[in-house]
Design an enzyme around this catalytic site. Structure first.
Site, mmCIF file in Angstrom:
data_model
loop_
_atom_site.group_PDB
_atom_site.id
_atom_site.type_symbol
_atom_site.label_atom_id
_atom_site.label_comp_id
_atom_site.label_asym_id
_atom_site.label_seq_id
_atom_site.Cartn_x
_atom_site.Cartn_y
_atom_site.Cartn_z
ATOM 1 C CG ASP A 1 -1.974 1.187 1.428
ATOM 2 O OD1 ASP A 1 -2.709 1.019 0.702
ATOM 3 O OD2 ASP A 1 -1.819 1.931 2.127
ATOM 4 C CD GLU B 1 -2.113 2.293 -3.626
ATOM 5 O OE1 GLU B 1 -3.556 2.802 -4.009
ATOM 6 O OE2 GLU B 1 -1.732 2.388 -2.421
#
Length: 550
Positions: free
Chosen positions: A208, A277
């Site tokens: 993330d 990401e």
């Protein structure tokens, strides 16, 4: 019997892999509390395997106060009781491996929850053992925040703490303080949590906000973003965060060495992979290139380039071409939907009547691009964005920016399994954590399972088509120049197989005159599409596709 999914034991299994994202809260509830759980994922793994994907990616299931639906972690090495226990995770993973599926889990390491023991200790004083584990800074002489950095969730990126008499940095909620990666002890502690799951047998990690780990040590102000030359306006005026050029609060050069440490850890285990990401605005592809080059950092990354409203030949060609020009030896993971954006059928379809056609064409395009791909649960059913009332919202981002922005709950509603059951078979509870819209129930798995023309079976057929042609794993992609800019035309090539693809993303019929060198091409049946070739001209209907061996 295990389902054959391809290169399961290959160290490069991730290259060209199809990854299915599971949002645990919304997949399947087995204990009747209205919230999905790990046992529910285990129960529904055969459905995922039947699609022909290579791996699953689980959004966070770690111990958390759930202020941001699990992206605020208070214990990296345990399962939140909401989802079950570690033993349930082990059972789920064993069943996934039996079915030939790799297991990728989220690692949310740029920040923790403010309930994490690390932060609880850090905020007690300026001299405790973890005092420098988070980003703390003194106020300006007038008491205001150290600089102009903003939170993605609205407002300043700094929160005052009365005990330390300092501000702490948070890129997201005030309850999600950012870790200080400039501290080597923090890096070591984070890598220990990664090792915990590697030892437990996970096959990889979705990282993330992978470019948010480091901040500028000098805490310099971000400059304003430049006005767009064409529109004269800002990129977005819904959220002030997009009004800054984020030069100093993320994507710092120190991130490279940490990613190398992380990669070295994964390389000490067999066949593990990472997908990062990258949210870096117009610099995203450049950042992706840096993070995936050299085989010593991340295996692959994805950006938000294809997660917006544009679905046109020119736009997709521009994004993919920019990637290929920028990223020389890295790898990308493409996606049209995930848990943070409006579902792509809603974004791309212009009318309700064309949604099914758009759903089918979208996966056909995605499955033929060069790169790995991520599918988000429910897109195989052609689900649209759910329209929810304000009182149903749980997403703090949506609540903060309502009504200008309705948040992310609309793409996170429960998976519909059985059209005739309450809550479409997701839960036996009287109320599910988010409602199941009637139109989603009508598109449930059981209603599509035995319909050969359904979106679900189109996904299965398309992914089988992808597996049957090696160029679609990791072959080269070369765009074909056409005089018709409404067409997306390219060749995928590997070894002795060359495949020509032509996609009409408009609503009007389009002709594609085959180049002289391709006149003798052999059309190949592409799932869901039947395109005629007349005297060297491909006749494409609106939202249509064509494939041939050349």
């Amino acid at each position: 019997m295990a389902v054959e999914t391809g290169r399961v034991d290959d160290a490069n299994w991730w290259r060209g892999a199809v990854i299915y994202q599971v949002y645990p809260r919304s997949f399947q509830d087995t204990n009747g509390d209205g919230i999905g759980d790990l046992k529910g994922i285990t129960e529904r793994l055969p459905h995922i395997a039947s699609l022909g994907v290579d791996a699953i990616w689980l959004s966070p299931f770690f111990t958390s106060p759930m202020a941001d639906m699990g992206y605020d972690v208070s214990d990296y090495c345990n399962v939140d009781p909401m989802f079950g226990a570690l033993a349930d995770f082990d059972v789920m993973m064993a069943e996934a491996h039996r079915l030939g599926l790799k297991v990728i889990i989220d690692q949310v390491i740029s920040h923790t929850s403010d309930k994490h023991p690390w932060f609880i200790e850090s905020r007690t004083s300026r001299s405790n053992g973890r005092a420098d584990w988070y980003v703390w800074a003194d106020p300006k002489p007038d008491g205001t925040a150290p600089n102009n950095w903003l939170s993605i969730f609205g407002g300043p990126g700094w929160e005052w703490d009365g005990v330390r008499k300092q501000y702490y940095m948070h890129n997201f909620l005030t309850s999600q303080p950012d870790l200080n990666f400039h501290n080597p002890d923090v890096q070591a502690a984070v890598l220990d949590t990664v090792r915990f799951w590697l030892d437990r047998g996970v096959d990889g990690f979705r990282l993330d906000t992978a470019n948010y780990y480091f901040h500028d040590k000098q805490l310099r102000d971000n400059p304003p973003i430049l006005y767009d030359a064409e529109t004269g306006g800002l990129e977005s005026d819904t959220n002030p965060y997009s009004m800054q050029n984020h030069l100093y609060d993320k994507s710092q050069p120190e991130n490279i060495d940490f990613l190398k440490r992380l990669r070295a850890l994964l390389d000490s285990y067999d066949n593990r992979a990472t997908v990062g990401e990258i949210g870096d605005g117009p610099r995203s592809l450049t950042t992706l290139a840096i993070y995936t080059s050299g085989n010593d950092k991340l295996h692959m990354c994805y950006t938000f380039d294809l997660l917006g409203p544009a679905f046109s030949a020119g736009f997709i060609r521009r994004v993919v071409s920019t990637f290929q020009d920028t990223v020389t030896n890295g790898w990308v993971c493409w996606a049209f939907s995930n848990h943070d954006v409006v579902r792509h059928v809603t974004r791309f379809a212009e009318t309700p009547e064309e949604r099914e056609r758009v759903a089918k064409l979208s996966i056909s395009v995605l499955a033929t691009l060069r790169g790995s791909i991520c599918l988000y649960q429910g897109e195989e059913l052609g689900l649209t964005e759910a329209e929810l009332a304000f009182e149903d919202l749980t997403d703090p981002y949506g609540i903060r920016f309502w009504p200008a922005f309705k948040g992310r709950d609309g793409c996170r509603t429960p998976m519909p399994w059985d059209a005739e059951q309450d809550h479409a078979g997701f839960t036996t509870a009287g109320r599910s954590w988010l409602p199941v819209p009637p139109e989603h129930a009508a598109a449930a798995v059981d209603t599509q399972e035995h319909d050969p023309q359904s979106v679900l079976n189109h996904y299965r057929a398309t992914l089988a088509f992808r597996k049957a042609h090696p160029p679609l794993f990791d072959g080269d992609l070369t765009f074909v120049d056409t005089h018709n800019h409404d067409l997306l035309v390219f060749i995928r090539e590997k070894d002795n197989e060359r495949l020509l693809f032509a996609f009409n993303l408009t609503r009007e019929p389009q002709d594609f005159a085959l180049p002289t060198t391709m006149k003798s091409c052999l059309p190949i049946a592409m799932p869901g599409f039947e395109v005629a070739v007349e005297e060297g001209v491909v006749k494409l209907a609106g939202l249509d596709a064509f494939c041939a061996r050349v």
